[in-house]
Enzyme design. Structure first.
Site: not given
Ligand SMILES: NC(=O)c1ccc[n+]([C@@H]2O[C@H](COP(=O)([O-])OP(=O)(O)OC[C@H]3O[C@@H](n4cnc5c(N)ncnc54)[C@H](OP(=O)(O)O)[C@@H]3O)[C@@H](O)[C@H]2O)c1
Length: 259
Positions: A159, A196
């Protein structure tokens, strides 16, 4: 300040967490939203909520899209109906972590899912959307990176590798777009409470909850706020990178828990 009236904002991963919060943040600015994710029903639900809240004139176009599928991305972007085709702001947010295994015990499927989504998916979207921005002489790409792209943590291996790649890709894209009006920003969060961790632990909610136990994590709205700030700066301003962590987090491995 850049005004968002009639600007077309495309958000990947809009069905949950940071992506959904970005959709809400842009919904009352007069911009037009393209919301993409695999779970269409979730997108539909979000669109209904936003229209109820901000009025029926809010324009939203939904795309059921798996960003890992390059042909699907090509077709989705190239076949956007003409009122939606000139994307002004691309928020490459779709992403996920899978597992927390030691590298030498890791699962190939988890690795491939992270690499295909976080790196290749972001590249496909960028490849198909940015040429239009260059031609139109306007545009902004916001990549959601992570603190994991700056520092690794035990079990984070692949990751962290994908998010380090996002950081390098953002930097490279900025260099390649030098001389154009297109801006590039990487917004790199620490701990944000979304789905996440549920996704990381394959639906093990107990384990996911423990990630945030005893500390106050960021909210998805905190990140949307920063994205909104970056894209509304005057056009001469390019915020290249922002690292944003909870007050209870000092680094990828150092957090303060009260219990
Ligand atoms: N939460 C944290 O602590 C954190 C910290 C740093 C960075 N991030 C980053 O923030 C971003 C958003 O994450 P989040 O925390 O909001 O998590 P989340 O609530 O799990 O949301 C992830 C989103 O990505 C979409 N997704 C995943 N795989 C996909 C695919 N193959 N095609 C299209 N959409 C896809 C999911 O939609 P579907 O499943 O409906 O496709 C969902 O809408 C990510 O890039 C993550 O790495 C998160």
């Amino acid at each position: 300040m850049v005004f968002l009236q009639n600007q077309i904002v495309m958000i990947t991963g809009a069905s949950s967490g940071i992506g959904a919060a970005c959709a809400s943040a842009f919904a009352d600015t007069g911009s037009k939203l393209i919301l993409a994710a695999r779970r269409y029903q979730r997108l539909q639900q979000l669109a209904d909520e936003l229209k109820n809240k901000y009025g029926g004139s809010l324009q939203i176009h939904l795309l059921q899209l798996d960003v890992r599928d390059s042909l699907a991305v090509e077709s989705a972007i190239n076949n956007l109906p003409s009122p939606w085709s000139d994307i002004d702001i691309l928020i490459n947010n779709a992403g996920l972590s899978r597992g927390l295994d030691k590298l030498h015990e890791g699962d190939f499927q988890d690795w491939e899912e992270m690499i295909d989504t976080n790196i290749k998916g972001l590249l496909y979207l960028t490849r198909y959307v940015v040429p239009g921005m260059v031609t139109r002489e306007r545009g902004h790409v916001v990549n959601i990176g992570s603190i994991a792209g700056h520092q690794t943590y035990p079990g984070g291996n692949v990751y962290c590798g994908t998010k380090a790649a996002v950081r390098a890709i953002s930097e490279g894209l900025k260099q390649d777009l030098l001389g154009t009006a297109v801006r590039v920003t990487s917004v790199d969060p620490g701990m944000v409470e979304t789905e996440f961790s549920d996704v990381r632990f394959h639906g093990d909610e107990e384990r996911a909850k423990k990630v945030y136990q005893g500390l106050t994590p960021l909210t998805p709205e905190d990140i949307a706020d920063v994205v909104f700030f970056c894209v509304t700066r005057p056009s001469r301003v390019n915020i290249s990178e922002i690292l944003i962590v909870p007050t209870d987090q000092a680094s990828a491995t150092l957090v303060h828990r009260r219990s």
